[in-house]
Design an enzyme around this catalytic site. Structure first.
Site, PDB file in Angstrom:
ATOM      1  N   THR A  68       5.845   1.292  -0.467  1.00  0.00           N
ATOM      2  CA  THR A  68       4.714   1.665   0.075  1.00  0.00           C
ATOM      3  C   THR A  68       4.643   1.028   1.537  1.00  0.00           C
ATOM      4  OG1 THR A  68       2.397   1.500   0.081  1.00  0.00           O
ATOM      5  CG2 THR A  68       3.382  -0.648  -0.651  1.00  0.00           C
TER       6      THR A  68
ATOM      7  N   VAL B  30       2.864   8.881   0.256  1.00  0.00           N
ATOM      8  CA  VAL B  30       3.134   8.193   1.534  1.00  0.00           C
ATOM      9  C   VAL B  30       2.238   7.115   1.778  1.00  0.00           C
ATOM     10  CG1 VAL B  30       3.099   8.666   4.094  1.00  0.00           C
ATOM     11  CG2 VAL B  30       3.573  10.815   2.363  1.00  0.00           C
ATOM     12  N   CYS B  31       3.037   5.941   2.344  1.00  0.00           N
ATOM     13  CA  CYS B  31       2.403   4.766   2.544  1.00  0.00           C
ATOM     14  C   CYS B  31       1.317   4.265   1.631  1.00  0.00           C
ATOM     15  CB  CYS B  31       1.356   5.310   3.821  1.00  0.00           C
ATOM     16  SG  CYS B  31       0.804   4.296   4.817  1.00  0.00           S
ATOM     17  N   SER B  32      -0.142   3.999   1.948  1.00  0.00           N
ATOM     18  CA  SER B  32      -0.848   3.632   0.804  1.00  0.00           C
ATOM     19  C   SER B  32      -1.302   4.496  -0.325  1.00  0.00           C
ATOM     20  CB  SER B  32      -2.066   2.836   1.527  1.00  0.00           C
ATOM     21  OG  SER B  32      -2.693   3.626   1.920  1.00  0.00           O
TER      22      SER B  32
END
Lengths: 205, 205
Positions: free
Chosen positions: B134, B114-116
């Site tokens: 990302t 998830v995300c970074s």
């Protein structure tokens, strides 16, 4: 713009739905970070704290263990009180929780609920005659138990001024973004939603 | 349908973004509750656990304190590994976290971020040559640091089979609903999204 940080207090209890508290917690925290980063506010616009009967670890729904920041007998300034839902048997049957919610509601400027948290507010006697909403699965129970309420459905939240109630689980995110728009401005709310990559449009009116 | 519960393991670390882990945690937990309630599965389809360097309380981003279920040296079966983002300095600079992620990735059927969190997977050497995404704010860094990657933007997630990466924060919810659809069926995912009152449509293809 307000001249000091607003104190956001989120009630926690055993059985609380994770996203019911984590969604609003995230929104007010990201809004604070964004506001400071973008110079929208000279101070942190929001300070987010959690409170429960005791500061001991508690077990949310699905077994996530979280430690509250404050307990009921702490002196806790509160501008925005958030009462999340979930498995609400514990708070509904605990006089201390209901008394704390009533006590906090007397001084807070903004009383809010997520999901079945509306049933906690109703039981605490804080919704009388108001226009409210809750999780779609709890609409009927709220109507039957409190026939004086104007229970709205198919809306993410109902903003009745100093009382704002939201629908189920994720709707707490929508409500919190709406409150950021109300308290900090539409741009701050849009930037917060974009930072969270959350699809969101404020309701008109 | 699979013949035993799938073990979902979510990495936690100091500085983790709250919604990055709480969103997927909620989705897989609600999907499990719904599947059992509606008789879609004879057993719990998912078991969700959190893991960190130690089982001690840790402080997520914005100061929420959470206690992990397991620690790195536990024997932990894992079918779906979720690596969330946030302030990633600690995991990016901790050889033990990178080694644990590599070790878990060797046996898990499904590696996700998830995300970074994608930057953690990249640093662990687990993304080579893959199609990934990302948080929009990290797209450029991922492209520049890892030019062999096919970094996609403006998508909630990229499903590359045994590797699924998602965009920022809330996109972890979208990705998790997609995985519920993939593993448990589209009806289960739609019912889960409806229970969470989350606006969601699975991506085609």
């Amino acid at each position: 713009m307000f001249d000091r940080p607003l104190q956001v207090v989120i009630l926690l209890y055993p059985g609380i739905e994770i996203l019911d508290f984590a969604g609003p917690y995230e929104v007010f925290s990201v809004a604070t970070r964004i506001a400071l980063r973008d110079g929208l506010s000279a101070h942190a616009p929001f300070i987010v704290r959690t409170a429960a009967a005791s500061r001991e670890l508690l077990t949310a729904r699905y077994d996530l263990r979280v430690q509250p920041d404050a307990q009921f007998d702490d002196e806790l300034p509160c501008d925005v009180l958030i009462v999340p839902g979930g498995v609400i048997d514990q708070p509904m049957n605990d006089p201390d929780t209901l008394a704390w919610v009533r006590r906090m509601a007397m001084t807070t400027g903004l009383l809010t609920s997520v999901c079945s948290g509306a049933l906690i507010l109703a039981k605490a006697g804080l919704l009388e005659g108001q226009s409210v909403t809750t999780h779609w699965a709890d609409i009927q129970e709220l109507r039957e138990s409190y026939p004086d309420l104007d229970v709205q459905e198919n809306v993410p939240y109902v903003d009745a001024g100093s009382l704002v109630t939201s629908a189920g689980i994720s709707a707490g995110i929508d409500m919190s973004l709406h409150l950021v728009a109300r308290l900090l401005g539409a741009d701050a709310a849009r930037t917060t939603a974009r930072q969270m990559q959350y699809e969101w449009q404020d309701m008109p009116g």
